[in-house]
Design an enzyme around this catalytic site. Structure first.
Site, short mmCIF file in Angstrom:
data_model
loop_
_atom_site.label_atom_id
_atom_site.label_comp_id
_atom_site.label_asym_id
_atom_site.label_seq_id
_atom_site.Cartn_x
_atom_site.Cartn_y
_atom_site.Cartn_z
N LYS A 187 0.84 -1.06 -0.02
CA LYS A 187 0.10 -0.08 0.26
C LYS A 187 0.71 1.30 -0.01
O LYS A 187 1.24 1.72 0.95
CB LYS A 187 -1.00 -0.14 1.37
CG LYS A 187 -2.08 0.92 1.22
CD LYS A 187 -3.08 0.76 1.97
CE LYS A 187 -4.18 1.86 2.32
NZ LYS A 187 -4.98 2.21 1.06
N1 PMP Z 1 -7.82 -0.87 -2.99
C1 PMP Z 1 -7.17 0.12 -2.88
C2 PMP Z 1 -6.65 0.70 -4.07
C3 PMP Z 1 -7.09 0.83 -1.88
O1 PMP Z 1 -6.92 2.01 -1.71
C4 PMP Z 1 -8.17 0.32 -0.84
C5 PMP Z 1 -8.14 0.87 0.54
N2 PMP Z 1 -7.11 0.66 1.50
C6 PMP Z 1 -8.49 -1.06 -0.77
C7 PMP Z 1 -8.61 -1.77 -2.14
C8 PMP Z 1 -9.55 -1.63 0.14
O2 PMP Z 1 -8.42 -2.29 1.29
P1 PMP Z 1 -8.95 -2.35 2.71
O3 PMP Z 1 -10.23 -3.03 2.63
O4 PMP Z 1 -8.04 -2.96 3.49
O5 PMP Z 1 -9.36 -0.88 3.08
#
Ligand code: PMP
Length: 293
Positions: free
Chosen positions: A159
């Site tokens: 991330k």
């Molecule tokens: N894809 C992207 C590009 C994101 O930014 C997020 C948010 N973090 C997600 C998917 C979903 O991830 P999560 O459920 O862990 O928040």
């Protein structure tokens, strides 16, 4: 009066181990992260004073930093404690929580082996990512011209800030055209994800969702898969081609910020806000608040 801005709010931010005044949490313009994207972050939500899946988010933060070759100087426990303490200090119970880790200023070329690694956490009130009206009716998504890159192009399982450039470009284009968000395909032309959330489809009582082999395997995504399985709903993770959307009945996004959000349109494809989507929205809302349904 100065315009409202995230660098000018009341409260405390945790930065490099200290709780500092919100307006004092500054970095210099010559910071490697700003020039070369060497930064990773998390997005968490607290409900009723408790951060949902905090440990999983912190694990992912450390994993993302590790993938970028950055060694966080605090322990996971210290970061978890900072997140929890910030809620208390800032008097928040329902909040968004943003940890971020970045490379400092010691070297300002592409190479940055000697740069110190910094960490900060901020929390603020952030009620709903999409407007409540749009959530009820289902969002309208444009199809992005940008594609999620291949895992041998950039580390797609981190991330990392750099991966969000195409998200901002896609989201700006979508909003300029009157849409709520944008759906990105991947480098193979398969359906990938929205700009800050994963995607699910419903067909014949089953869930279909793309295999996360070149985009984030969201913590909400995994949570919703578990909730669906608990309801006896079959979940199929597989490669999904865009033209299959013609046969899908329902569609929804999942993400920490987006939670479970129904979709009404993606490009020329239409979906209903149906029962499976509604049940999973309610299941998720209950789970994050520690309630059972
Ligand atoms: N894809 C992207 C590009 C994101 O930014 C997020 C948010 N973090 C997600 C998917 C979903 O991830 P999560 O459920 O862990 O928040």
């Amino acid at each position: 009066m100065a315009a409202a801005s995230f660098d000018n709010m009341d409260g405390k931010i945790w930065m490099d181990g200290e709780f500092v005044e919100w307006t004092d949490a500054q970095v210099h313009v010559l910071t490697h992260a700003m020039h070369y994207g060497s930064s990773v972050f998390e997005g968490q939500r607290a409900y009723n004073g408790k951060i949902f899946k905090l440990e999983e988010h912190t694990d992912r933060l450390f994993a993302s930093a590790d993938i970028l070759g950055m060694k966080i100087t605090q322990t996971k426990q210290e970061v978890n404690d900072a997140c929890n303490k910030l809620l208390e200090i800032n008097n928040l119970v329902d909040a968004y929580c943003r940890p971020v880790v970045w490379r400092g200023s010691e070297m300002m070329g592409v190479a940055a082996q000697k740069n110190t690694i910094h960490a900060a956490v901020a929390v603020w009130e952030w009620p709903s990512y999409f407007s409540p009206e749009a959530r009820l009716k289902g969002l309208r998504l444009e199809i992005s011209k940008w594609r999620r890159p291949a895992p041998d192009t950039i580390p797609t399982n981190a991330k990392a800030a750099g991966l969000y450039m195409i998200c901002t470009l896609s989201k700006h284009a979508a909003e300029a055209n009157g849409y709520d968000d944008s759906l990105m395909f991947d480098y193979r032309g398969q359906i990938a994800e929205a700009t800050g959330a994963n995607i699910f489809f419903v067909k014949d009582g089953e869930l279909h969702t793309p295999t996360p082999d070149c985009f984030l395997d969201g913590i909400t995504r995994r949570t919703v898969i578990d909730l669906a399985k608990k309801r006896g709903i079959n979940v199929i993770e597989r490669a999904i081609m865009p033209e299959e959307m013609a046969d899908f009945e329902q569609a929804f996004l999942t993400g920490t910020a987006a939670e479970v959000t129904p979709l009404a349109e993606i490009g020329d494809y239409n979906f209903e806000v149906g029962n499976i989507t509604k049940e999973l929205m309610l299941d998720y809302d209950a789970l994050v608040r520690g309630e059972t349904r």
